[in-house]
Design a protein around this motif. Structure first.
Motif, PDB file in Angstrom:
ATOM      1  N   ALA A 160       0.831  -1.203   0.000  1.00 17.55           N
ATOM      2  CA  ALA A 160       0.000   0.000   0.000  1.00 17.55           C
ATOM      3  C   ALA A 160       0.870   1.259   0.000  1.00 17.55           C
ATOM      4  N   GLU A 161       1.947   1.256   0.788  1.00 14.49           N
ATOM      5  CA  GLU A 161       2.860   2.401   0.818  1.00 14.49           C
ATOM      6  C   GLU A 161       3.488   2.641  -0.552  1.00 14.49           C
ATOM      7  N   THR A 162       3.926   1.544  -1.173  1.00 14.41           N
ATOM      8  CA  THR A 162       4.567   1.658  -2.486  1.00 14.41           C
ATOM      9  C   THR A 162       3.572   2.129  -3.533  1.00 14.41           C
ATOM     10  N   ARG A 163       2.352   1.629  -3.455  1.00 17.92           N
ATOM     11  CA  ARG A 163       1.329   2.032  -4.418  1.00 17.92           C
ATOM     12  C   ARG A 163       1.046   3.527  -4.307  1.00 17.92           C
ATOM     13  N   THR A 164       0.969   4.019  -3.088  1.00 18.25           N
ATOM     14  CA  THR A 164       0.723   5.445  -2.876  1.00 18.25           C
ATOM     15  C   THR A 164       1.854   6.291  -3.459  1.00 18.25           C
ATOM     16  N   ALA A 165       3.091   5.876  -3.211  1.00 19.18           N
ATOM     17  CA  ALA A 165       4.243   6.597  -3.741  1.00 19.18           C
ATOM     18  C   ALA A 165       4.282   6.532  -5.261  1.00 19.18           C
ATOM     19  N   LEU A 166       3.979   5.381  -5.808  1.00 18.87           N
ATOM     20  CA  LEU A 166       4.009   5.196  -7.262  1.00 18.87           C
ATOM     21  C   LEU A 166       2.899   5.990  -7.932  1.00 18.87           C
ATOM     22  N   GLN A 167       1.740   6.027  -7.308  1.00 15.27           N
ATOM     23  CA  GLN A 167       0.615   6.762  -7.879  1.00 15.27           C
ATOM     24  C   GLN A 167       0.919   8.256  -7.969  1.00 15.27           C
ATOM     25  N   ALA A 168       1.659   8.757  -6.991  1.00 22.77           N
ATOM     26  CA  ALA A 168       1.972  10.189  -6.971  1.00 22.77           C
ATOM     27  C   ALA A 168       3.106  10.567  -7.914  1.00 22.77           C
ATOM     28  N   ALA A 169       3.848   9.591  -8.401  1.00 21.16           N
ATOM     29  CA  ALA A 169       5.007   9.865  -9.253  1.00 21.16           C
ATOM     30  C   ALA A 169       4.592  10.163 -10.686  1.00 21.16           C
ATOM     31  N   ASP A 170       5.228  11.148 -11.275  1.00 19.67           N
ATOM     32  CA  ASP A 170       5.000  11.430 -12.698  1.00 19.67           C
ATOM     33  C   ASP A 170       5.945  10.617 -13.580  1.00 19.67           C
ATOM     34  N   ALA A 171       7.145  10.308 -13.039  1.00 25.31           N
ATOM     35  CA  ALA A 171       8.145   9.575 -13.812  1.00 25.31           C
ATOM     36  C   ALA A 171       8.658   8.399 -12.987  1.00 25.31           C
ATOM     37  N   VAL A 172       8.827   7.250 -13.659  1.00 24.29           N
ATOM     38  CA  VAL A 172       9.251   6.011 -12.998  1.00 24.29           C
ATOM     39  C   VAL A 172      10.472   5.465 -13.723  1.00 24.29           C
ATOM     40  N   LEU A 173      11.471   5.064 -12.942  1.00 26.94           N
ATOM     41  CA  LEU A 173      12.688   4.475 -13.498  1.00 26.94           C
ATOM     42  C   LEU A 173      12.786   3.019 -13.062  1.00 26.94           C
ATOM     43  N   LEU A 174      12.920   2.114 -14.033  1.00 22.46           N
ATOM     44  CA  LEU A 174      13.070   0.692 -13.765  1.00 22.46           C
ATOM     45  C   LEU A 174      14.455   0.258 -14.221  1.00 22.46           C
ATOM     46  N   LEU A 175      15.247  -0.276 -13.298  1.00 18.37           N
ATOM     47  CA  LEU A 175      16.585  -0.751 -13.648  1.00 18.37           C
ATOM     48  C   LEU A 175      16.518  -2.241 -13.928  1.00 18.37           C
ATOM     49  N   GLY A 176      16.641  -2.593 -15.202  1.00 10.41           N
ATOM     50  CA  GLY A 176      16.581  -3.996 -15.608  1.00 10.41           C
ATOM     51  C   GLY A 176      15.545  -4.210 -16.685  1.00 10.41           C
ATOM     52  N   ALA A 177      15.985  -4.730 -17.841  1.00 11.73           N
ATOM     53  CA  ALA A 177      15.080  -4.994 -18.965  1.00 11.73           C
ATOM     54  C   ALA A 177      14.819  -6.479 -19.125  1.00 11.73           C
ATOM     55  N   GLY A 178      14.929  -7.223 -18.014  1.00 17.10           N
ATOM     56  CA  GLY A 178      14.570  -8.628 -18.020  1.00 17.10           C
ATOM     57  C   GLY A 178      13.074  -8.793 -17.806  1.00 17.10           C
ATOM     58  N   PRO A 179      12.622 -10.012 -17.498  1.00 20.85           N
ATOM     59  CA  PRO A 179      11.185 -10.250 -17.331  1.00 20.85           C
ATOM     60  C   PRO A 179      10.529  -9.348 -16.293  1.00 20.85           C
ATOM     61  N   VAL A 180      11.175  -9.111 -15.153  1.00 16.87           N
ATOM     62  CA  VAL A 180      10.554  -8.295 -14.107  1.00 16.87           C
ATOM     63  C   VAL A 180      10.395  -6.852 -14.559  1.00 16.87           C
ATOM     64  N   GLY A 181      11.458  -6.267 -15.112  1.00 18.64           N
ATOM     65  CA  GLY A 181      11.370  -4.888 -15.560  1.00 18.64           C
ATOM     66  C   GLY A 181      10.333  -4.694 -16.642  1.00 18.64           C
ATOM     67  N   VAL A 182      10.305  -5.613 -17.592  1.00 21.34           N
ATOM     68  CA  VAL A 182       9.351  -5.532 -18.702  1.00 21.34           C
ATOM     69  C   VAL A 182       7.918  -5.668 -18.192  1.00 21.34           C
ATOM     70  N   GLU A 183       7.683  -6.665 -17.338  1.00 16.36           N
ATOM     71  CA  GLU A 183       6.327  -6.882 -16.844  1.00 16.36           C
ATOM     72  C   GLU A 183       5.872  -5.739 -15.936  1.00 16.36           C
ATOM     73  N   PHE A 184       6.771  -5.222 -15.130  1.00 13.68           N
ATOM     74  CA  PHE A 184       6.410  -4.113 -14.250  1.00 13.68           C
ATOM     75  C   PHE A 184       6.026  -2.885 -15.063  1.00 13.68           C
ATOM     76  N   ALA A 185       6.765  -2.629 -16.127  1.00 12.90           N
ATOM     77  CA  ALA A 185       6.429  -1.499 -17.001  1.00 12.90           C
ATOM     78  C   ALA A 185       5.016  -1.650 -17.556  1.00 12.90           C
ATOM     79  N   GLY A 186       4.668  -2.875 -17.977  1.00  9.66           N
ATOM     80  CA  GLY A 186       3.332  -3.121 -18.497  1.00  9.66           C
ATOM     81  C   GLY A 186       2.247  -2.907 -17.461  1.00  9.66           C
ATOM     82  N   GLU A 187       2.498  -3.335 -16.226  1.00 16.11           N
ATOM     83  CA  GLU A 187       1.504  -3.167 -15.159  1.00 16.11           C
ATOM     84  C   GLU A 187       1.323  -1.692 -14.810  1.00 16.11           C
ATOM     85  N   ILE A 188       2.438  -0.963 -14.723  1.00 19.74           N
ATOM     86  CA  ILE A 188       2.351   0.463 -14.396  1.00 19.74           C
ATOM     87  C   ILE A 188       1.587   1.213 -15.481  1.00 19.74           C
ATOM     88  N   ARG A 189       1.905   0.908 -16.744  1.00 20.03           N
ATOM     89  CA  ARG A 189       1.232   1.605 -17.840  1.00 20.03           C
ATOM     90  C   ARG A 189      -0.269   1.299 -17.858  1.00 20.03           C
TER      91      ARG A 189
END
Length: 367
Positions: free
Chosen positions: A121-150
């Motif tokens: 819940a804490e992370t979701r609140t912080a992520l929701q308030a962010a205008d820009a997100v940086l993901l370090l790693g273009a493997g499965p986790v980074g790719v899937e996380f980008a899709g979920e955020i978008r």
């Protein structure tokens, strides 16, 4: 008297092998977390509060004859497990199924579900308030996380940075990587390859803080929050006695094709802790569990001809939000968004694991 089987670790492989042997042995599942954690769906749990409850499943319905002990395995030797509570459990057969650690939020380092949900819940609140997100790693986790955020927040700026030359490195065809890149670009995700951060970020991952990161290629990325999407490490620091000799310097455990440890007839290992040269996935751990369960059944029955595990071809299914994704199966080639979404993305196999653990959800709660 029935044989005692101690399974150390209650993840995907551990629960599968414990369930499979519950009718033929006294099964004791040792797991320090108070709930089964469906890590495959963890990234969706970050962006969608409705998924937070579905990530954590009680162990109560897993075993009908055996029991689950919630404690950390402090030391595991052939024939015995010493727990963090001080209890020592003797075993006729042992299965090492402790998996791997990974940076939050793909995996949790919190043992109680309530604490893990609060962190989400804490992370979701912080992520929701962010205008820009940086993901370090273009493997499965980074790719899937980008899709979920978008999928949750269509207007955020999302940047993936990785020193590799392409996304999803590994023994996969270039067509798969091209399809992943195509979908990410269609989603408006910026991909920066061949570069990494010049220095550690001035904030903890998952915490709100705006900063500008210098990249090793000379570029800059300004972000309001960042996440580390790499860094799996096998969890085998508890091995002692003769079992420690089978542990490589990186923590992986050597196993034979029967999934027994070398020199051990009654100690098996599965999943992320093994040195088997294949992708560390939930499906692989489950496949290992089937072989191990069959072999323990044979040994209990006095049989000596055991099954062997054969590594299959490279396979992968990547979710890019509930309606996107890409995958590869050797027999069928590259899979597009529609097929992957139908097979995995919408439900993320949650119903399967609910059934495995005997969890009954109200019809209104099922996705």
């Amino acid at each position: 008297m029935s044989s005692t089987v101690v399974v150390v670790g209650g993840g995907y492989g551990g629960t599968t092998v414990a369930k499979a042997l519950d009718d033929v042995a006294e099964v004791i599942l040792v797991e320090q977390k108070d709930s089964f954690v469906h890590n495959v769906a963890a990234l969706r749990g970050v962006v969608d509060p409705a998924w937070s409850e579905r990530l954590f499943l009680p162990y109560d319905g897993l075993l009908s004859r055996g029991r689950v002990v919630h404690a950390r395995a402090e030391r595991v030797e052939p024939g015995s497990v010493t727990l963090s509570t001080g209890e020592r459990i003797e075993a006729d057969f042992m299965v090492l199924a402790t998996g791997s650690t990974y940076p939050f939020p793909a995996k949790f380092d919190i043992d109680d579900a309530a604490g893990a949900k609060a962190r989400l819940a804490e992370t979701r609140t912080a992520l929701q308030a962010a205008d820009a997100v940086l993901l370090l790693g273009a493997g499965p986790v980074g790719v899937e996380f980008a899709g979920e955020i978008r999928a949750a927040w269509p207007d955020k700026k999302i940047t993936i940075v990785d020193p590799a030359s392409d996304v999803i490195v590994g023994d996969f065809p270039d067509e798969l990587r091209a399809e992943v890149r195509r979908q990410l670009e269609e989603l408006g995700v910026e991909i920066v390859l061949g570069a990494s951060l010049a220095e550690e970020p001035p904030a903890e991952p998952g915490r709100a803080k705006t900063f500008t990161a210098q990249l090793t290629n000379g570029a800059e990325v300004t972000t309001d929050i960042w996440f580390r999407c790499f860094g799996a490490a096998p969890a085998t620091d508890y091995l002692g006695g003769d079992l420690a000799a089978d542990r490589r310097s990186g923590g992986l455990v050597e196993v034979r094709d029967t999934l027994q440890l070398s020199g051990q007839e009654r100690v098996f290992a599965l999943g992320d802790v093994t040195s088997i040269p294949e992708a560390k996935k939930a499906k692989a751990a489950e496949d290992h569990a089937v072989v191990i369960a069959n072999n323990i059944r044979k040994l209990i029955a006095g049989e000596t001809e055991l099954e062997t595990y054969r590594v299959g071809g490279p396979m992968i299914a990547l979710s890019l939000g509930p309606n996107g994704g890409a995958g590869f199966i050797p027999e069928r080639g590259v899979l597009g968004a529609e097929m992957v979404s139908r097979a995995k993305s919408a439900d993320l196999r949650t119903t399967f694991y609910e059934e495995l653990l005997g969890v009954v959800r109200p019809a209104s709660d099922r996705g």
